[in-house]
Motif scaffolding. Sequence first.
Motif, PDB file in Angstrom:
ATOM      1  N   THR A  97      -6.917  12.117   5.475  1.00 51.95           N
ATOM      2  CA  THR A  97      -5.683  11.870   6.236  1.00 51.95           C
ATOM      3  C   THR A  97      -4.458  12.444   5.534  1.00 51.95           C
ATOM      4  O   THR A  97      -3.584  13.050   6.160  1.00 51.95           O
ATOM      5  CB  THR A  97      -5.494  10.357   6.451  1.00 51.95           C
ATOM      6  OG1 THR A  97      -6.657   9.822   7.091  1.00 51.95           O
ATOM      7  CG2 THR A  97      -4.262  10.068   7.288  1.00 51.95           C
ATOM      8  N   LYS A  98      -4.377  12.280   4.213  1.00 50.40           N
ATOM      9  CA  LYS A  98      -3.209  12.748   3.463  1.00 50.40           C
ATOM     10  C   LYS A  98      -3.091  14.270   3.472  1.00 50.40           C
ATOM     11  O   LYS A  98      -2.012  14.820   3.212  1.00 50.40           O
ATOM     12  CB  LYS A  98      -3.287  12.249   2.023  1.00 50.40           C
ATOM     13  CG  LYS A  98      -4.451  12.836   1.218  1.00 50.40           C
ATOM     14  CD  LYS A  98      -4.467  12.328  -0.217  1.00 50.40           C
ATOM     15  CE  LYS A  98      -4.964  10.910  -0.261  1.00 50.40           C
ATOM     16  NZ  LYS A  98      -5.133  10.433  -1.667  1.00 50.40           N
ATOM     17  N   LEU A 104       1.528   3.835   3.916  1.00 50.66           N
ATOM     18  CA  LEU A 104       0.242   3.747   4.607  1.00 50.66           C
ATOM     19  C   LEU A 104      -0.846   4.488   3.836  1.00 50.66           C
ATOM     20  O   LEU A 104      -1.982   4.008   3.723  1.00 50.66           O
ATOM     21  CB  LEU A 104       0.366   4.310   6.028  1.00 50.66           C
ATOM     22  CG  LEU A 104       1.220   3.491   7.010  1.00 50.66           C
ATOM     23  CD1 LEU A 104       1.392   4.247   8.322  1.00 50.66           C
ATOM     24  CD2 LEU A 104       0.581   2.129   7.271  1.00 50.66           C
ATOM     25  N   ILE A 105      -0.515   5.662   3.307  1.00 45.21           N
ATOM     26  CA  ILE A 105      -1.489   6.433   2.535  1.00 45.21           C
ATOM     27  C   ILE A 105      -1.877   5.673   1.268  1.00 45.21           C
ATOM     28  O   ILE A 105      -3.060   5.614   0.895  1.00 45.21           O
ATOM     29  CB  ILE A 105      -0.924   7.822   2.178  1.00 45.21           C
ATOM     30  CG1 ILE A 105      -0.693   8.646   3.452  1.00 45.21           C
ATOM     31  CG2 ILE A 105      -1.850   8.552   1.215  1.00 45.21           C
ATOM     32  CD1 ILE A 105      -1.952   8.927   4.234  1.00 45.21           C
ATOM     33  N   GLN A 106      -0.900   5.058   0.606  1.00 44.00           N
ATOM     34  CA  GLN A 106      -1.185   4.287  -0.601  1.00 44.00           C
ATOM     35  C   GLN A 106      -2.085   3.090  -0.285  1.00 44.00           C
ATOM     36  O   GLN A 106      -3.009   2.776  -1.045  1.00 44.00           O
ATOM     37  CB  GLN A 106       0.121   3.814  -1.237  1.00 44.00           C
ATOM     38  CG  GLN A 106       0.946   4.943  -1.850  1.00 44.00           C
ATOM     39  CD  GLN A 106       2.311   4.470  -2.299  1.00 44.00           C
ATOM     40  OE1 GLN A 106       2.596   3.266  -2.338  1.00 44.00           O
ATOM     41  NE2 GLN A 106       3.198   5.414  -2.642  1.00 44.00           N
ATOM     42  N   PHE A 107      -1.797   2.430   0.841  1.00 43.79           N
ATOM     43  CA  PHE A 107      -2.637   1.294   1.246  1.00 43.79           C
ATOM     44  C   PHE A 107      -4.074   1.742   1.459  1.00 43.79           C
ATOM     45  O   PHE A 107      -5.022   1.089   1.009  1.00 43.79           O
ATOM     46  CB  PHE A 107      -2.090   0.668   2.529  1.00 43.79           C
ATOM     47  CG  PHE A 107      -3.032  -0.324   3.161  1.00 43.79           C
ATOM     48  CD1 PHE A 107      -3.105  -1.635   2.703  1.00 43.79           C
ATOM     49  CD2 PHE A 107      -3.881   0.063   4.204  1.00 43.79           C
ATOM     50  CE1 PHE A 107      -3.986  -2.541   3.274  1.00 43.79           C
ATOM     51  CE2 PHE A 107      -4.763  -0.835   4.770  1.00 43.79           C
ATOM     52  CZ  PHE A 107      -4.814  -2.143   4.306  1.00 43.79           C
ATOM     53  N   LEU A 121     -16.206   7.311   0.712  1.00 44.49           N
ATOM     54  CA  LEU A 121     -15.723   6.605  -0.472  1.00 44.49           C
ATOM     55  C   LEU A 121     -15.719   7.477  -1.722  1.00 44.49           C
ATOM     56  O   LEU A 121     -15.336   7.017  -2.804  1.00 44.49           O
ATOM     57  CB  LEU A 121     -16.598   5.368  -0.727  1.00 44.49           C
ATOM     58  CG  LEU A 121     -16.511   4.258   0.328  1.00 44.49           C
ATOM     59  CD1 LEU A 121     -17.522   3.161   0.039  1.00 44.49           C
ATOM     60  CD2 LEU A 121     -15.099   3.680   0.380  1.00 44.49           C
ATOM     61  N   GLY A 122     -16.151   8.722  -1.562  1.00 49.04           N
ATOM     62  CA  GLY A 122     -16.152   9.631  -2.713  1.00 49.04           C
ATOM     63  C   GLY A 122     -17.249   9.372  -3.707  1.00 49.04           C
ATOM     64  O   GLY A 122     -17.148   9.769  -4.879  1.00 49.04           O
ATOM     65  N   ASP A 143      -5.616   4.470   0.263  1.00 47.90           N
ATOM     66  CA  ASP A 143      -6.230   4.881  -1.007  1.00 47.90           C
ATOM     67  C   ASP A 143      -6.672   3.668  -1.813  1.00 47.90           C
ATOM     68  O   ASP A 143      -7.765   3.657  -2.408  1.00 47.90           O
ATOM     69  CB  ASP A 143      -5.238   5.711  -1.824  1.00 47.90           C
ATOM     70  CG  ASP A 143      -5.050   7.113  -1.255  1.00 47.90           C
ATOM     71  OD1 ASP A 143      -5.884   7.537  -0.425  1.00 47.90           O
ATOM     72  OD2 ASP A 143      -4.064   7.783  -1.641  1.00 47.90           O
ATOM     73  N   LYS A 144      -5.840   2.643  -1.823  1.00 51.45           N
ATOM     74  CA  LYS A 144      -6.158   1.432  -2.575  1.00 51.45           C
ATOM     75  C   LYS A 144      -7.379   0.725  -1.989  1.00 51.45           C
ATOM     76  O   LYS A 144      -8.261   0.256  -2.719  1.00 51.45           O
ATOM     77  CB  LYS A 144      -4.951   0.494  -2.574  1.00 51.45           C
ATOM     78  CG  LYS A 144      -5.142  -0.771  -3.404  1.00 51.45           C
ATOM     79  CD  LYS A 144      -3.875  -1.620  -3.400  1.00 51.45           C
ATOM     80  CE  LYS A 144      -4.065  -2.888  -4.218  1.00 51.45           C
ATOM     81  NZ  LYS A 144      -2.835  -3.726  -4.217  1.00 51.45           N
TER      82      LYS A 144
END
Length: 724
Positions: A685-686, A703-706, A516-517, A708-709
Amino acid sequence: MKKLFSELKRRAVFKSLLVYLGVCWLVLQIIAVLTPTLNLNPLLGSALFVLLICCLPLVIYFAWYFDISLAGVKRTPDLNEQASAGKTSWQLGHFAGLTLVMLVSVYLGVEYFTAIKQQQLAKQQAVAQARLARTAISTIAVLPFSDNSPAQDQGYLALGLAEEMTSLLGSAGNFKVSASRSSQFLSEQGLTAQQIGQRLQVDTVLSGSVQAIGKRLNVRVTLLNVNSGSTLWSNSYARDLTEVSDIEQDIGRSVVNLLQDKYLEAGSFNTLASTRSADAYVMYLKGREQYRKQTTEAMQQARQLFEQAVALDPEYARGYVGLADTLLLLAEGDTVVQGFGVINKDIAVSLAQQNIDKALTRQPELAEAYAVRGLIGFMQNKFELAIADYEQAIQLNPSLAIAYMWKFLALNSLQRFDESLLALAQAQQLDPLFHSISQNLGITLSKFGRFDEAIAIFKQMQLDFPQSPFSHQGLADIYFGQGNLVGAIAEAQRAIKLSPDNHTLGHKLIGPLVQLGLTDIVKQKASDPAWTSTTDFYQETLLIFEQDFTKLFSRMDFKLAASPDDYWLQFEAGWYQAMFGNKPQALKLLTDNLALIEAEDMFGMPHCSPAIEVAWAERELGNKASAQSLIKQCNSLLEQQLQSSIAYFELHYLAARIYALNGQPTEAVQALAKAIEIGWREWWTKYDPLLQSLVGEPEFQQLIQFMDKDLARQKAEALKLFSE
């Protein structure tokens, strides 16, 4: 009425009835004798009886109008008529009456016979069910016997005798016996015998008490019906300690005779691997007492006690099995269920093999001996041989829970996942309170995507073992596998609270925090000396989040210089270069020195790593044939695991990478979507170079935006856990 009786007598109706009833009785007696002799249908007698009864009104009717005798049949005249030779015997009304009587008789006969037939069938079914109940599998639990000694110092004897009875009944046909470990655990919780039976889901419970006075052994046993709570049987025994095997045989024979509707004569139900040495028996039981404690010190003591047992009786097969089992668990390494790491593995295996050979020479049908021999094969990576031994053990004792448990491990090593789950489920049915079995079953069910069942198991473990961290660890793994990183963090915190010195649990917490950073929290943990070894593992990832790539690559160069023969370190450095650094350097690091890695380690599933990353590097270098060979092998392993019902999200991510490398963007995006749907949340993943051909695909970006959100949402929720 007097006139009627007089007329019946005149017409000889009573005489005809007596003759008819006599004939009926004779016929029925003959049928009663012939039916069992000739194995005739039991309904034949019933049918004949109904027929004769139905003919009774017809006999009365004929007897009223005719005089039936040896001289022939004559019409009986009425009182007001004269006998006439030329007169017709019967009028039309007579035939109508006869027809009516026949119809009524037939109707009543059919109805009566149908009722009898139904009763007969119901009786046959009841008999069949009773026979089935007597020959079906009997479920039983043997509770730890109570110690009736004045000093309460014979617990080893009480528990040991219960273990011996569990093993003995487990080898009997049509018996399912719960493991003594679960029975002991529930007994220690203060449950009654009936409550224990209900929890273990058995029909009967065998309990008892023991007391040894010198060389004299007093045993009392009681067999309880779990459903009714009533006592089915009880008995007392007083014999020399050297005759303990005879007591076990007598108890086992009585239980089998009662529950299986059999009659086994005395001496026909033999316990295996018995000893006539009272001292050897006592040493063995004391060894088992130490073995159950499952600590390094206790296991070393158990080894010494088993050695004394076989020294006192060199023919004591069970003593050799206990010694071999203990030696394996004292071996170094992590190749057994729970190793205690004080004996070199090869030496431990060699010594165990010698002892198990002695056991099987003396008692070739001892189930526990085959189970331990299977464990020897497992530790030598001879998984097929190990499975064969486990199956032999199970054939000899279908209730030997540990054999199913060890079989699960061997099947799992061969990636025969469906079979391994079945073996583990059988182990859990027999030993539901064995911590390791429950934990492994929960983990395995989660691998199959059966999360609700897995969660239920870990929730039950929390009730049974409230001070154990492993149920929380299991839930943390499940939530992580579902992409619920906040849930994983919360469960990891609970586990660490119960076992703060367990570094494995530390990774369960730090892993999702890094995902989660939440680098600040990880750095705070790193300042604590107790967390240093755990957080050091994530230093490179922390540098990536801080985008300090210069320090990252410098750190990796230092590690490579210090360990030039470590391919995994080289692979890690190459992977960082592939995502954030110099691509040519990445290709070199990934493909150089592949000889340093074992062939079986090249295709580690479920990621098929490092093979799939090497395939990408080979393709980038123009070595298409080599790359395609690796991709093909990864794809074969992928299909194999997907067919086995394994539900790792990593498998779908691997499918996405394979499709991308093969130039199939649509299929790659679909596979990635499936991975994300069931829990994939890897932050990198990105940046994955294997998916770079998908960057231009709108669906990929969505998918990447989903992801990240969702990671941002969970990050905010996770912060609340540390602010409370």
